[in-house]
Write a protein that holds these residues in place. Sequence first.
Motif, PDB file in Angstrom:
ATOM      1  N   GLU A 110       0.915  -1.325   0.142  1.00  0.00           N
ATOM      2  CA  GLU A 110      -0.013  -0.490  -0.077  1.00  0.00           C
ATOM      3  C   GLU A 110       0.502   0.963  -0.216  1.00  0.00           C
ATOM      4  O   GLU A 110       0.498   2.228  -1.039  1.00  0.00           O
ATOM      5  N   LEU A 111       2.454   0.954   0.702  1.00  0.00           N
ATOM      6  CA  LEU A 111       2.897   2.365   1.044  1.00  0.00           C
ATOM      7  C   LEU A 111       3.417   2.479  -0.299  1.00  0.00           C
ATOM      8  O   LEU A 111       3.995   3.434  -0.958  1.00  0.00           O
ATOM      9  N   ALA A 112       3.955   2.037  -1.584  1.00  0.00           N
ATOM     10  CA  ALA A 112       4.859   1.506  -2.922  1.00  0.00           C
ATOM     11  C   ALA A 112       3.669   2.160  -3.618  1.00  0.00           C
ATOM     12  O   ALA A 112       3.696   3.398  -4.545  1.00  0.00           O
ATOM     13  N   ALA A 113       2.610   1.260  -4.052  1.00  0.00           N
ATOM     14  CA  ALA A 113       1.241   2.471  -4.759  1.00  0.00           C
ATOM     15  C   ALA A 113       0.880   3.615  -4.306  1.00  0.00           C
ATOM     16  O   ALA A 113       1.236   4.810  -5.084  1.00  0.00           O
ATOM     17  N   SER A 114       0.827   3.935  -2.928  1.00  0.00           N
ATOM     18  CA  SER A 114       1.073   5.410  -2.290  1.00  0.00           C
ATOM     19  C   SER A 114       2.115   6.445  -3.337  1.00  0.00           C
ATOM     20  O   SER A 114       1.346   7.524  -3.634  1.00  0.00           O
ATOM     21  N   VAL A 115       3.429   5.968  -3.387  1.00  0.00           N
ATOM     22  CA  VAL A 115       4.569   6.853  -3.720  1.00  0.00           C
ATOM     23  C   VAL A 115       3.760   7.207  -5.454  1.00  0.00           C
ATOM     24  O   VAL A 115       4.159   7.903  -5.763  1.00  0.00           O
ATOM     25  N   ARG A 116       3.637   5.872  -5.839  1.00  0.00           N
ATOM     26  CA  ARG A 116       2.793   5.758  -7.199  1.00  0.00           C
ATOM     27  C   ARG A 116       2.112   7.339  -7.283  1.00  0.00           C
ATOM     28  O   ARG A 116       2.259   7.726  -8.556  1.00  0.00           O
ATOM     29  N   ARG A 117       1.110   7.008  -7.010  1.00  0.00           N
ATOM     30  CA  ARG A 117      -0.368   7.669  -6.797  1.00  0.00           C
ATOM     31  C   ARG A 117       0.324   9.699  -6.607  1.00  0.00           C
ATOM     32  O   ARG A 117      -0.877  10.563  -7.181  1.00  0.00           O
ATOM     33  N   VAL A 118       0.963   9.620  -5.431  1.00  0.00           N
ATOM     34  CA  VAL A 118       1.631  11.392  -5.651  1.00  0.00           C
ATOM     35  C   VAL A 118       2.210  11.469  -6.179  1.00  0.00           C
ATOM     36  O   VAL A 118       2.279  12.466  -6.659  1.00  0.00           O
ATOM     37  N   LEU A 119       2.713  10.683  -6.859  1.00  0.00           N
ATOM     38  CA  LEU A 119       3.885  11.536  -8.074  1.00  0.00           C
ATOM     39  C   LEU A 119       3.177  11.113  -8.966  1.00  0.00           C
ATOM     40  O   LEU A 119       3.196  12.438  -9.439  1.00  0.00           O
ATOM     41  N   ALA A 120       1.877  10.811  -9.667  1.00  0.00           N
ATOM     42  CA  ALA A 120       0.935  11.355 -10.052  1.00  0.00           C
ATOM     43  C   ALA A 120      -0.086  12.537 -10.787  1.00  0.00           C
ATOM     44  O   ALA A 120      -0.599  12.824 -11.117  1.00  0.00           O
ATOM     45  N   GLY A 121       0.220  12.933  -8.778  1.00  0.00           N
ATOM     46  CA  GLY A 121      -0.528  13.807  -8.840  1.00  0.00           C
ATOM     47  C   GLY A 121      -1.781  14.235  -7.752  1.00  0.00           C
ATOM     48  O   GLY A 121      -2.549  14.926  -7.364  1.00  0.00           O
ATOM     49  N   GLU A 122      -1.763  12.775  -7.321  1.00  0.00           N
ATOM     50  CA  GLU A 122      -3.035  11.908  -6.400  1.00  0.00           C
ATOM     51  C   GLU A 122      -3.059  12.516  -4.746  1.00  0.00           C
ATOM     52  O   GLU A 122      -1.480  12.880  -5.039  1.00  0.00           O
ATOM     53  N   ARG A 123      -4.185  13.102  -4.392  1.00  0.00           N
ATOM     54  CA  ARG A 123      -3.396  13.085  -2.815  1.00  0.00           C
ATOM     55  C   ARG A 123      -4.110  11.802  -2.291  1.00  0.00           C
ATOM     56  O   ARG A 123      -4.677  11.019  -2.392  1.00  0.00           O
ATOM     57  N   VAL A 124      -3.312  11.255  -1.102  1.00  0.00           N
ATOM     58  CA  VAL A 124      -3.193  10.411  -0.504  1.00  0.00           C
ATOM     59  C   VAL A 124      -3.678  10.458   1.088  1.00  0.00           C
ATOM     60  O   VAL A 124      -2.134  10.566   1.713  1.00  0.00           O
ATOM     61  N   ILE A 125      -4.683   9.921   1.847  1.00  0.00           N
ATOM     62  CA  ILE A 125      -4.408  10.280   3.125  1.00  0.00           C
ATOM     63  C   ILE A 125      -5.442   9.215   3.440  1.00  0.00           C
ATOM     64  O   ILE A 125      -6.477   8.192   3.383  1.00  0.00           O
ATOM     65  N   ASP A 126      -4.709   8.667   4.654  1.00  0.00           N
ATOM     66  CA  ASP A 126      -5.301   7.352   5.500  1.00  0.00           C
ATOM     67  C   ASP A 126      -7.250   7.656   6.083  1.00  0.00           C
ATOM     68  O   ASP A 126      -7.066   8.865   6.766  1.00  0.00           O
TER      69      ASP A 126
END
Length: 201
Positions: A110-126
């Motif tokens: 999930e952490l690795a996926a979150s790294v990819r998502r923030v780089l793609a411009g998304e916000r990732v919040i628990d």
Amino acid sequence: MIRLLLAEDQGMMRGALALLLGLEPDIEVVAQAGTAAETLEAALRVRPDVALLDIEMPDGSNLDTAAVLREKLPGCRVLILTTFGRPGYLRRAMEAGAAGFLVKDGPVEELAASVRRVLAGERVIDPALAAAALSTGPNPLTEREQDVLAAAVDGATVADIAARLHLSESTVRNYLSAAIGKTGTRNRIEAALSARDSGWI
């Protein structure tokens, strides 16, 4: 490859995260840091795509580092990873320009996926933390009240706090009284602990 800076003050945790994230085919850990000062120095030196930051470091808060990175490295996406899921920390992280905020008890995938998502411009919040932040409301303390409570956390006397912050004792008492009222607590120690638990200091 996603070039990642990893900032974590506990050496064993930092090494484990670097090893696990380094196993991902598209992530390269290009720098590691154990203090806030090291984090900023490393970020400016290696210019990572994503900075994965723990909040509480031995020499200060990486929430402050996140704000500096937003100014000096606007292309670097900041993802906060912390043990302390405090709503106030989430608010402060977002104000500092963080793109994501996660607590450390999630799976590494999930952490690795979150790294990819923030780089793609998304916000990732628990999600649980986001819900808690909405229910807690904004920080009611002024900046000076926060300073005074932060100085009171270790049980410092009014005289100690006044000397540390270059204020008069009566001014410190006024700030403490206001902070106690706003936190709904009985004394300065309770107020300081309440504010810390909420992530306001």
